[in-house]
Design a protein around this motif. Structure first.
Motif, PDB file in Angstrom:
ATOM      1  N   UNK A   1       9.478  18.989  -1.066  1.00 62.52           N
ATOM      2  CA  UNK A   1      10.442  19.885  -0.419  1.00 62.52           C
ATOM      3  C   UNK A   1      11.904  19.550  -0.666  1.00 62.52           C
ATOM      4  N   UNK A   2      12.186  18.320  -1.042  1.00 68.40           N
ATOM      5  CA  UNK A   2      13.576  17.882  -1.145  1.00 68.40           C
ATOM      6  C   UNK A   2      14.134  17.386   0.173  1.00 68.40           C
ATOM      7  N   UNK A   3      13.327  17.436   1.241  1.00 66.77           N
ATOM      8  CA  UNK A   3      13.749  16.950   2.560  1.00 66.77           C
ATOM      9  C   UNK A   3      13.516  15.446   2.604  1.00 66.77           C
ATOM     10  N   UNK A   4      14.526  14.702   3.027  1.00 59.15           N
ATOM     11  CA  UNK A   4      14.422  13.247   3.048  1.00 59.15           C
ATOM     12  C   UNK A   4      14.424  12.716   4.474  1.00 59.15           C
ATOM     13  N   UNK A   5      13.338  12.028   4.819  1.00 59.95           N
ATOM     14  CA  UNK A   5      13.243  11.251   6.050  1.00 59.95           C
ATOM     15  C   UNK A   5      13.141   9.788   5.634  1.00 59.95           C
ATOM     16  N   UNK A   6      13.452   8.885   6.537  1.00 60.68           N
ATOM     17  CA  UNK A   6      13.301   7.456   6.267  1.00 60.68           C
ATOM     18  C   UNK A   6      12.006   6.988   6.920  1.00 60.68           C
ATOM     19  N   UNK A   7      11.175   6.280   6.160  1.00 65.60           N
ATOM     20  CA  UNK A   7       9.923   5.802   6.743  1.00 65.60           C
ATOM     21  C   UNK A   7      10.170   4.746   7.811  1.00 65.60           C
ATOM     22  N   UNK A   8       9.373   4.789   8.850  1.00 70.51           N
ATOM     23  CA  UNK A   8       9.474   3.797   9.913  1.00 70.51           C
ATOM     24  C   UNK A   8       9.244   2.389   9.424  1.00 70.51           C
ATOM     25  N   UNK A   9       8.455   2.263   8.362  1.00 73.37           N
ATOM     26  CA  UNK A   9       8.175   0.926   7.826  1.00 73.37           C
ATOM     27  C   UNK A   9       9.456   0.219   7.385  1.00 73.37           C
TER      28      UNK A   9
END
Length: 58
Positions: A14-22
């Protein structure tokens, strides 16, 4: 699916960037940032929703 796998698949699809909790020693969570113009932010929820619908059918 790990938080890293989820975030990688999300940005690729999608091009949407979230940061992983890890990245914060909090596996199982994601971090959402709001550092884009309003027009971009308004498109994000729809794109994430479509992505979640698609991974739910795998």
């Amino acid at each position: 699916m790990s938080s890293t796998q989820f975030c990688t698949a999300l940005i690729e699809a999608t091009g949407v960037m979230f940061t992983p909790g890890s990245a914060f020693d909090m596996e199982g969570y994601i971090r959402i940032g709001f550092a884009n113009p309003l027009e971009v932010l308004q498109q994000g929820p729809t794109q994430v929703s479509g992505f979640l619908d698609n991974i739910g059918h795998r």
